[in-house]
Write a protein that holds these residues in place. Structure first.
Motif, short mmCIF file in Angstrom:
data_model
loop_
_atom_site.label_atom_id
_atom_site.label_comp_id
_atom_site.label_asym_id
_atom_site.label_seq_id
_atom_site.Cartn_x
_atom_site.Cartn_y
_atom_site.Cartn_z
N GLY A 25 12.57 -7.19 -8.99
CA GLY A 25 12.65 -6.16 -7.94
C GLY A 25 13.07 -6.71 -6.59
O GLY A 25 12.90 -6.03 -5.57
N ASN A 26 13.62 -7.94 -6.57
CA ASN A 26 14.00 -8.47 -5.25
C ASN A 26 15.19 -7.69 -4.68
O ASN A 26 15.96 -7.06 -5.39
N LYS A 27 15.30 -7.76 -3.38
CA LYS A 27 16.22 -6.87 -2.68
C LYS A 27 17.57 -7.53 -2.34
O LYS A 27 18.32 -7.00 -1.53
N THR A 59 6.15 -9.23 0.38
CA THR A 59 7.35 -10.07 0.48
C THR A 59 7.86 -10.58 -0.86
O THR A 59 9.04 -10.90 -1.00
N GLY A 60 6.99 -10.64 -1.90
CA GLY A 60 7.43 -11.13 -3.21
C GLY A 60 8.09 -12.49 -3.08
O GLY A 60 7.51 -13.44 -2.54
N GLY A 61 9.32 -12.60 -3.55
CA GLY A 61 10.04 -13.87 -3.48
C GLY A 61 10.56 -14.20 -2.09
O GLY A 61 11.26 -15.19 -1.92
N THR A 98 12.87 -12.66 -0.30
CA THR A 98 14.30 -12.42 -0.07
C THR A 98 14.56 -11.74 1.27
O THR A 98 15.47 -12.14 2.00
N ASP A 127 1.97 -11.07 1.07
CA ASP A 127 1.88 -10.59 -0.32
C ASP A 127 0.48 -10.94 -0.82
O ASP A 127 -0.14 -11.87 -0.32
N ASN A 128 0.01 -10.19 -1.82
CA ASN A 128 -1.33 -10.50 -2.32
C ASN A 128 -1.31 -11.43 -3.53
O ASN A 128 -2.34 -11.68 -4.13
N ASN A 129 -0.14 -11.94 -3.88
CA ASN A 129 -0.06 -12.86 -5.02
C ASN A 129 -0.20 -14.31 -4.53
O ASN A 129 0.74 -14.87 -3.97
N LYS A 184 -2.47 -11.84 1.44
CA LYS A 184 -3.46 -10.81 1.79
C LYS A 184 -3.13 -9.51 1.07
O LYS A 184 -1.95 -9.19 0.88
N ARG A 214 -4.55 -3.69 1.93
CA ARG A 214 -5.69 -2.84 2.26
C ARG A 214 -6.75 -3.59 3.07
O ARG A 214 -7.64 -3.00 3.64
N PRO A 255 6.72 -2.05 -1.44
CA PRO A 255 5.60 -2.10 -2.39
C PRO A 255 6.10 -1.91 -3.82
O PRO A 255 7.25 -1.53 -4.03
N ASP A 295 -2.94 -6.83 -11.24
CA ASP A 295 -3.01 -5.69 -10.33
C ASP A 295 -2.06 -4.58 -10.77
O ASP A 295 -0.98 -4.82 -11.25
N TRP A 304 -0.48 -0.68 -9.55
CA TRP A 304 -0.22 0.09 -8.34
C TRP A 304 -0.37 1.55 -8.72
O TRP A 304 0.38 2.05 -9.56
#
Ligand SMILES: C[S@@+](CC[C@H](N)C(=O)[O-])C[C@H]1O[C@@H](n2cnc3c(N)ncnc32)[C@H](O)[C@@H]1O
Length: 317
Positions: free
Chosen positions: A15-17, A40-42, A44, A58-60, A196, A199, A216, A229, A231
């Motif tokens: 799902g990167n942009k 932010t994921g990766g 990008t 990101d929460n990962n 983080k 929420r 998201p 997780d 969504w």
């Protein structure tokens, strides 16, 4: 904000942009001092944003720790350690030896998979057995695993184990270049990575933020970032409420999402209602998006998803 050239992240993230960065960029506000790439994921988007300060959230924890680890490395020293790890696990090194060196192992469309199968499984086992997943060794192993995994993907199961099978490629020129560029970018931009859950963020986390980009997980698509997780409607509603509050505080936001899958007649009703409620205040911009192959992406195409960017400001001329 102006993206002169789009850089790829060293992490090939679902799902990167990357492909739509030039389109997103048109809608991003200019002359921003401090901004945030939430989800932010990766990274990008974060590494391509032009601002004096960028906060990437990101929460990962695995992904954020890997991005933090890579950010502070000296490229030559890191590549040395990577090459040593490759050697230690008997993995292919097409960059050093040339691809043809491995040709007797290449079967059909499987690239270097057969050659790397054993070494990859051993590395995966060793990584998954590490007690502390945030040591330099753990992050190095994770990066190498990713470079040899299917689609260069990074994902963990509910036990927190890396669970992608071996892929066709290795630590090739392309991966080396992406890594080098990422370290260079981190050396000349001020990017901070924060792990983080959105929420748990409070108002101080947004101090001085002028612009927030939010990407998201999409409520009506099936990308899995982490088996831990999900969504759901609760997360969606909390995020939209948070954006309302930030907007009231004068923070500009841009939210990526998908409103509907036309063919399947699926709509994100929560998002629809929110847009309608804020009619005239928020703007829906259509993004012309075609994901490339991969199982997740094929589903997108079949469902004719319409990628949108919702902003609380009008596009600058
Ligand atoms: C669509 S992906 C972001 C992709 C990213 N823009 C890129 O270009 O690589 C969504 C991200 O949201 C993160 N995420 C999911 N739930 C979250 C939460 N509650 N708080 C913060 N991040 C979350 C996932 O870990 C995933 O990295």
């Amino acid at each position: 904000m102006c993206l002169t050239q789009a850089y790829k992240s060293p992490i090939n993230y679902t799902g990167n942009k990357y492909r739509i960065l030039p389109q997103l960029e048109k809608y991003f506000p200019k002359n921003i001092n401090k901004c945030m790439d939430l989800f932010t994921g990766g990274s990008t988007v974060a590494i391509n944003l032009v601002a004096n300060e960028i906060i990437a959230v990101d929460n990962n924890p695995r992904v954020i720790n890997l991005l933090k680890f890579l950010k502070k490395q000296d490229y030559c020293e890191l590549i040395n350690k990577i090459d040593k790890t490759i050697e230690m696990y008997g993995l292919s090194n097409s960059y050093k030896n040339g691809y043809s060196y491995y040709k007797e192992y290449v079967e059909g469309n499987n690239g270097l998979k057969k050659y790397n199968l054993d070494g990859f499984s051993k590395l995966k086992r060793d990584y998954n057995n590490l007690e502390d997943k945030n040591t330099n060794e753990a992050n190095l192993y994770l990066y190498v695993l990713m470079a040899y995994s299917f689609n260069n993907d990074i994902r963990f199961n509910s036990k927190g184990e890396f669970n992608i099978p071996a892929g066709k490629t290795d630590m090739n020129k392309n991966n080396r270049e992406k890594l080098k560029r990422y370290i260079d970018i981190c050396n000349c931009k001020k990017i901070d990575f924060v792990c983080k859950d959105f929420r748990e963020m409070n108002i101080e986390d947004f101090n001085d933020i002028e612009f927030l980009y939010a990407d998201p997980p999409y409520l009506i698509t099936d990308a899995v970032y982490n088996e831990n997780d999900g969504w759901g409607e609760q997360e969606e509603t909390s995020l939209l409420n948070m954006l309302d509050k930030l907007s009231d505080r004068g923070i500009k936001f841009a939210l990526s999402n998908v409103l509907q899958k036309k063919k399947l007649n699926i709509k994100n009703e929560i998002l629809y209602d929110w847009i309608e409620k804020n009619n005239g205040k928020y703007f829906v911009n259509n993004i012309n998006y075609h994901y490339r192959s991969s199982s997740y992406n094929k589903k997108n195409r079949d469902g004719l998803e319409e990628e949108i960017l919702i902003t609380n400001y009008k596009m600058e001329e």
